[in-house]
Design an enzyme around this catalytic site. Structure first.
Site, PDB file in Angstrom:
ATOM      1  N   LYS A  64      31.071  58.063  18.614  1.00 40.02           N
ATOM      2  CA  LYS A  64      31.587  57.921  19.985  1.00 40.02           C
ATOM      3  C   LYS A  64      30.476  57.363  20.861  1.00 40.02           C
ATOM      4  O   LYS A  64      29.701  58.108  21.454  1.00 40.02           O
ATOM      5  CB  LYS A  64      32.049  59.286  20.506  1.00 40.02           C
ATOM      6  CG  LYS A  64      33.253  59.811  19.779  1.00 40.02           C
ATOM      7  CD  LYS A  64      33.671  61.154  20.309  1.00 40.02           C
ATOM      8  CE  LYS A  64      34.824  61.686  19.481  1.00 40.02           C
ATOM      9  NZ  LYS A  64      34.944  63.124  19.516  1.00 40.02           N
TER      10      LYS A  64
ATOM     11  N   GLU B 265      22.103  57.652  15.770  1.00 39.52           N
ATOM     12  CA  GLU B 265      22.556  57.987  14.411  1.00 39.52           C
ATOM     13  C   GLU B 265      24.052  57.758  14.303  1.00 39.52           C
ATOM     14  O   GLU B 265      24.805  58.103  15.201  1.00 39.52           O
ATOM     15  CB  GLU B 265      22.225  59.469  14.161  1.00 39.52           C
ATOM     16  CG  GLU B 265      22.664  59.967  12.806  1.00 39.52           C
ATOM     17  CD  GLU B 265      22.283  61.415  12.581  1.00 39.52           C
ATOM     18  OE1 GLU B 265      21.094  61.735  12.624  1.00 39.52           O
ATOM     19  OE2 GLU B 265      23.215  62.224  12.369  1.00 39.52           O
TER      20      GLU B 265
ATOM     21  N   GLY C 140      19.749  68.664   2.690  1.00 38.93           N
ATOM     22  CA  GLY C 140      21.217  68.667   2.673  1.00 38.93           C
ATOM     23  C   GLY C 140      21.716  70.096   2.721  1.00 38.93           C
ATOM     24  O   GLY C 140      20.987  71.044   2.391  1.00 38.93           O
TER      25      GLY C 140
HETATM   26  P1  FAD Z   1      14.281  71.992   4.221  1.00 41.14           P
HETATM   27  O1  FAD Z   1      13.164  71.431   4.991  1.00 41.14           O
HETATM   28  O2  FAD Z   1      14.183  72.030   2.748  1.00 41.14           O
HETATM   29  O3  FAD Z   1      14.548  73.465   4.778  1.00 41.14           O
HETATM   30  C1  FAD Z   1      15.719  74.204   4.409  1.00 41.14           C
HETATM   31  C2  FAD Z   1      15.450  75.688   4.587  1.00 41.14           C
HETATM   32  O4  FAD Z   1      14.545  76.141   3.565  1.00 41.14           O
HETATM   33  C3  FAD Z   1      14.775  76.057   5.903  1.00 41.14           C
HETATM   34  O5  FAD Z   1      15.242  77.309   6.299  1.00 41.14           O
HETATM   35  C4  FAD Z   1      13.291  76.121   5.548  1.00 41.14           C
HETATM   36  O6  FAD Z   1      12.569  76.979   6.412  1.00 41.14           O
HETATM   37  C5  FAD Z   1      13.360  76.682   4.130  1.00 41.14           C
HETATM   38  N1  FAD Z   1      12.285  76.223   3.252  1.00 41.14           N
HETATM   39  C6  FAD Z   1      11.735  74.994   3.191  1.00 41.14           C
HETATM   40  N2  FAD Z   1      10.796  74.935   2.210  1.00 41.14           N
HETATM   41  C7  FAD Z   1      10.771  76.153   1.638  1.00 41.14           C
HETATM   42  C8  FAD Z   1      10.047  76.721   0.560  1.00 41.14           C
HETATM   43  N3  FAD Z   1       9.147  76.008  -0.126  1.00 41.14           N
HETATM   44  N4  FAD Z   1      10.287  78.027   0.232  1.00 41.14           N
HETATM   45  C9  FAD Z   1      11.210  78.752   0.916  1.00 41.14           C
HETATM   46  N5  FAD Z   1      11.926  78.266   1.949  1.00 41.14           N
HETATM   47  C10 FAD Z   1      11.720  76.986   2.293  1.00 41.14           C
HETATM   48  N6  FAD Z   1      22.572  66.786   6.097  1.00 41.14           N
HETATM   49  C11 FAD Z   1      23.217  65.926   5.268  1.00 41.14           C
HETATM   50  O7  FAD Z   1      23.838  66.363   4.293  1.00 41.14           O
HETATM   51  N7  FAD Z   1      23.192  64.583   5.488  1.00 41.14           N
HETATM   52  C12 FAD Z   1      22.523  64.038   6.530  1.00 41.14           C
HETATM   53  O8  FAD Z   1      22.539  62.825   6.697  1.00 41.14           O
HETATM   54  C13 FAD Z   1      21.816  64.899   7.417  1.00 41.14           C
HETATM   55  N8  FAD Z   1      21.097  64.427   8.461  1.00 41.14           N
HETATM   56  C14 FAD Z   1      20.355  65.272   9.245  1.00 41.14           C
HETATM   57  C15 FAD Z   1      19.550  64.749  10.269  1.00 41.14           C
HETATM   58  C16 FAD Z   1      18.797  65.591  11.074  1.00 41.14           C
HETATM   59  C17 FAD Z   1      17.898  64.998  12.138  1.00 41.14           C
HETATM   60  C18 FAD Z   1      18.870  66.996  10.894  1.00 41.14           C
HETATM   61  C19 FAD Z   1      18.094  67.922  11.799  1.00 41.14           C
HETATM   62  C20 FAD Z   1      19.686  67.527   9.892  1.00 41.14           C
HETATM   63  C21 FAD Z   1      20.432  66.678   9.048  1.00 41.14           C
HETATM   64  N9  FAD Z   1      21.220  67.173   8.004  1.00 41.14           N
HETATM   65  C22 FAD Z   1      21.879  66.309   7.169  1.00 41.14           C
HETATM   66  C23 FAD Z   1      21.361  68.605   7.806  1.00 41.14           C
HETATM   67  C24 FAD Z   1      20.306  69.170   6.834  1.00 41.14           C
HETATM   68  O9  FAD Z   1      20.489  68.621   5.557  1.00 41.14           O
HETATM   69  C25 FAD Z   1      20.484  70.686   6.812  1.00 41.14           C
HETATM   70  O10 FAD Z   1      20.096  71.243   8.026  1.00 41.14           O
HETATM   71  C26 FAD Z   1      19.866  71.395   5.615  1.00 41.14           C
HETATM   72  O11 FAD Z   1      20.404  72.710   5.570  1.00 41.14           O
HETATM   73  C27 FAD Z   1      18.346  71.529   5.709  1.00 41.14           C
HETATM   74  O12 FAD Z   1      17.727  70.342   5.493  1.00 41.14           O
HETATM   75  P2  FAD Z   1      16.117  70.212   5.674  1.00 41.14           P
HETATM   76  O13 FAD Z   1      15.761  68.861   5.240  1.00 41.14           O
HETATM   77  O14 FAD Z   1      15.717  70.670   7.012  1.00 41.14           O
HETATM   78  O15 FAD Z   1      15.659  71.272   4.563  1.00 41.14           O
END
Ligand code: FAD
Length: 315
Positions: A303, A18, A125
């Protein structure tokens, strides 16, 4: 080619990494410089992160403050396209809910399709830095599951206000958290939400970084018990500075094993810390590979030298 096709075609563990778009104003060459050292290891795909707007305050005349929206690292889609053109390697743009309406998401998907990009990592996000909680844009998505549903709808030919005449076939990745997402009350609730992303059409999971493989193996077992059967790709990042002992747990909501911290605290300088970080990551990678993971995914953060040293020992 889709990430899942790469996985299905291969009998051995793949390698991917990444990268972050450069700070606005820097050239695409800084991206190439971070990719070039890793090309000899045949990455199957390269992820490019997405960075939403931040708000800064500018002081105006008479001391008034003006709230200004800035994007410090734009260019995700352009970089993906440049990677595909230059290296003939698949690029996976990250697409987030934050800052996007459904219409803007759809337009972004149409752009990707025109560019021949058929992979996307669908994420919610984080909240913008000046806000405590995540706030979706009006007519945007509140959770990644809703974004997955929209992409899957597009894959079925259903655009928001019309049917598509062309084929959309996005392979959809989502994020998983072996040590739970920071906002989740417990791992079980988080896994139920992860399962809903798979049920909505996600094809594979990439995990948050971790330093204790046993946490990953427990997570994988729990996923299996819940009926999550898609490929799970572990995410790894070598530690490179002593300061990260504090910053990594805070930023990523993960623990660092005692044994690793003990070694890092005894290191005489950051060179030694970097070496310990590399060796730890080699051990993690080999162990994960032995367990049969489909792919090892490295967070390079620009890096690549450390990741190169790791790959030399692992692949
Ligand atoms: P979700 O899957 O929506 O989950 C977020 C939270 O809400 C979790 O606690 C989940 O348990 C809870 N939740 C989910 N669905 C529901 C529901 N229906 N009702 C109640 N609660 C719910 N961020 C960036 O801005 N840009 C990036 O490029 C980026 N890349 C990433 C790559 C990876 C591999 C990872 C692991 C993270 C990345 N992130 C990035 C960070 C990510 O956006 C954050 O961790 C964000 O806070 C959660 O994203 P998610 O897609 O896991 O969210």
């Amino acid at each position: 080619m889709k990430v899942t096709e790469h996985i299905n075609k291969s009998k051995s563990t793949l390698f991917s990494f990444e990268i972050l778009p450069p700070i606005k104003g820097r050239s695409i060459n800084s991206i190439y410089e971070s990719i070039d050292p890793l090309i000899e290891f045949n990455p199957s795909f390269i992820n490019v992160t997405y960075h939403r707007e931040e708000f800064i305050y500018k002081t105006k005349e008479l001391g008034f403050l003006e709230k200004v929206s800035v994007r410090k690292r734009p260019g995700t889609v352009g970089i993906c396209s440049a990677i595909i053109n230059k290296y003939k390697i698949d690029a996976v743009p990250h697409l987030i809910c934050g800052g996007f309406t459904k219409e803007e998401t759809e337009n972004a998907l149409i752009d990707l399709q025109y560019l021949g990009i058929d992979n996307v990592l669908a994420l919610r996000g984080d909240p913008v830095k000046t806000e405590r909680d995540f706030v979706p844009k009006i007519s945007g998505h509140a959770y990644a599951v809703d974004l997955v549903k929209q992409i899957n709808n597009v894959n079925q030919g259903n655009l928001l206000d019309t049917e598509s005449v062309d084929d959309f076939e996005f392979c959809i990745g989502v994020a998983g958290y072996p040590e739970k997402h920071i906002e989740s009350p417990n791992l079980e609730m988080d896994l139920i939400n992860l399962k809903s992303k798979i049920d909505a059409g996600a094809d594979y999971i990439v995990t948050q970084l971790f330093y204790d493989n046993s946490k990953f193996f427990e997570f994988k077992n729990k996923c299996k018990e819940l009926g999550i059967n898609v490929p799970i790709i572990p995410g790894l990042k070598p530690i490179s500075t002593l300061n990260q002992i504090k910053s990594i747990p805070k930023t990523f909501n993960i623990d660092l094993p005692f044994e690793l911290c003990d070694m890092l605290y005894k290191a005489k300088d950051d060179n030694e810390v970097n070496q310990i970080g590399i060796e730890w990551c080699i051990k993690q990678s080999k162990d994960l590979m032995k367990s049969g993971v489909p792919c090892l995914h490295y967070y390079t953060m620009g890096k690549s030298e450390s990741v190169k040293k790791i790959l030399k020992n692992v692949f």
